[in-house]
Design a protein around this motif. Sequence first.
Motif, PDB file in Angstrom:
ATOM      1  N   ILE A  36       0.838  -1.209   0.000  1.00 29.86           N
ATOM      2  CA  ILE A  36       0.000   0.000   0.000  1.00 29.86           C
ATOM      3  C   ILE A  36       0.870   1.255   0.000  1.00 29.86           C
ATOM      4  O   ILE A  36       1.726   1.421   0.869  1.00 29.86           O
ATOM      5  CB  ILE A  36      -0.921   0.014   1.243  1.00 29.86           C
ATOM      6  N   VAL A  37       0.640   2.108  -0.984  1.00 27.15           N
ATOM      7  CA  VAL A  37       1.368   3.373  -1.057  1.00 27.15           C
ATOM      8  C   VAL A  37       0.572   4.464  -0.339  1.00 27.15           C
ATOM      9  O   VAL A  37       1.109   5.254   0.430  1.00 27.15           O
ATOM     10  CB  VAL A  37       1.576   3.797  -2.533  1.00 27.15           C
ATOM     11  N   LYS A  38      -0.735   4.506  -0.635  1.00 26.09           N
ATOM     12  CA  LYS A  38      -1.598   5.503  -0.011  1.00 26.09           C
ATOM     13  C   LYS A  38      -2.950   4.890   0.330  1.00 26.09           C
ATOM     14  O   LYS A  38      -3.399   3.951  -0.326  1.00 26.09           O
ATOM     15  CB  LYS A  38      -1.808   6.695  -0.948  1.00 26.09           C
ATOM     16  N   ILE A  39      -3.558   5.479   1.347  1.00 26.39           N
ATOM     17  CA  ILE A  39      -4.911   5.084   1.740  1.00 26.39           C
ATOM     18  C   ILE A  39      -5.758   6.340   1.619  1.00 26.39           C
ATOM     19  O   ILE A  39      -5.355   7.400   2.115  1.00 26.39           O
ATOM     20  CB  ILE A  39      -4.924   4.592   3.203  1.00 26.39           C
ATOM     21  N   ILE A  40      -6.895   6.239   0.943  1.00 23.11           N
ATOM     22  CA  ILE A  40      -7.800   7.390   0.901  1.00 23.11           C
ATOM     23  C   ILE A  40      -9.032   7.024   1.734  1.00 23.11           C
ATOM     24  O   ILE A  40      -9.676   6.005   1.499  1.00 23.11           O
ATOM     25  CB  ILE A  40      -8.178   7.752  -0.553  1.00 23.11           C
ATOM     26  N   LEU A  41      -9.290   7.840   2.746  1.00 22.20           N
ATOM     27  CA  LEU A  41     -10.403   7.568   3.663  1.00 22.20           C
ATOM     28  C   LEU A  41     -11.354   8.754   3.609  1.00 22.20           C
ATOM     29  O   LEU A  41     -10.987   9.860   4.014  1.00 22.20           O
ATOM     30  CB  LEU A  41      -9.867   7.373   5.088  1.00 22.20           C
ATOM     31  N   GLY A  42     -12.552   8.538   3.088  1.00 24.76           N
ATOM     32  CA  GLY A  42     -13.513   9.633   2.952  1.00 24.76           C
ATOM     33  C   GLY A  42     -12.907  10.821   2.213  1.00 24.76           C
ATOM     34  O   GLY A  42     -13.112  11.965   2.592  1.00 24.76           O
ATOM     35  N   GLY A  43     -12.107  10.540   1.185  1.00 24.64           N
ATOM     36  CA  GLY A  43     -11.523  11.591   0.364  1.00 24.64           C
ATOM     37  C   GLY A  43     -10.212  12.152   0.900  1.00 24.64           C
ATOM     38  O   GLY A  43      -9.537  12.919   0.229  1.00 24.64           O
TER      39      GLY A  43
END
Length: 441
Positions: free
Chosen positions: A424-431
């Motif tokens: 995982i490079v990035k996690i987007i949570l609710g934008g």
Amino acid sequence: MKRVINVTLVFIVSAILMMSCQVDDPSNITVVKAGLLIDGTGNPPLRDVLIFIEGNRITRVAQQEEIPPGATVVDASQQVVMPGLIDTHVHPGNRAIAGPSPEYEASVRHHLKQNLAFGVTTIFSLGLDPDIIFALREESWEDGFDGSRILTAGTGFTAVGGHPTQLGTDLPNQIDDPAQARQRVQELATQGVDGLKIWLAQISGLPPIKTEVSRAIIEEGHQHNLRTFAHINTAADTKSLVEAKLDGITHIARDPYDQETLELMQKQGTIVAPTLVQREKALIFTKENELFEDPVIRAILGQEVDELKEALAKAGPDVLERMAQSYQQAKENVLQLKEAGVKLAVGTDSGTNFAPMGLSTHKEVEAFVDAGLSPMEALVAGTRGSAEWAGVSDRLGTLEAGKLADMLILEENPLVDIRNTRKIVKIILGGRVLEPLTVVE
Ligand SMILES: [Zn+2]
């Protein structure tokens, strides 16, 4: 008359203001450029896709479209985007800390961060929660929360003296009478649970919950729009509760399902979260002790890695052999479910021994592939399947217009090697765009 005109004027002006705010503020727009999109629906992956996010929701998924000037661009054009993972069976919080206390609350928050750092953006807490969970649940669905979203079954149901009370778990819903069970479901509904949990485990020396009590719980739950999930470990109990219209099953039978039960599950849309990692848990780390050395895993799980190592060193070869056999049998049952077209979801029972938060969710997806599912089927189980199981597929589980913008950006393609879900490079949570290690800092 004058008043009518004024009211109308106010209405028109405010409508124009609202429209202009919604359409034209590009600083509110994030566009994710996805090299490859696996959207969670099970449809073939798409190349070079733009995902438009406004606020916390996805507004459009498009292949050819201009990016409005001023929008925030997240460049994942050399990477893979998939929905955040959803784990349907988690026990957050340190149970060694008795009662609802600030320390207990801190341990729940820490577990929610660990899940999020591993890309598990929503968890369902299944049946061991003190009341403090309801405020945390509300907070977790607000924008800007530092942890995964949480859903809760409050406290689960078992027989008087039934599993898991032998583990020292103090359960308020030990019930042998259907009328009392209905009463308790009504109270849980008033408290605002997201679903109901039943333990129907056949464990020698422990009374299983009566079938008429389970039936009453399922029926009363449906009266309150609540789905019921049961821990079941035999094919016979599966049959009897599926006939009672159970919604979801955690764990998997230790004997084969008959054709009639499989057909009924498929027809009724019963979803199974087989919890394969619980059968394989110690084995995972004996076979793959490089996981202990993985710097990301160490950074997220901290000293738990050493505790795992220690516990493993104590498990004898006979324990591991029993586990290997049990895992083999569980995989055969998963294949039965797949071939019958029964829906699957990902649940891990993480928070119990050898099942660390978040990492277990990836290992469960991996175990599905080991059992004979395609990588795409395993990913759908961990996203859309889990969202359906939890009753939140109107908001989560797939990357489509209108859904909450919870997604993972992966370095490499999990359809090629399912273990890539961990890259995982990035996690987007609710934008909101996050990086795994900053979540647990
Ligand atoms: Zn559990």
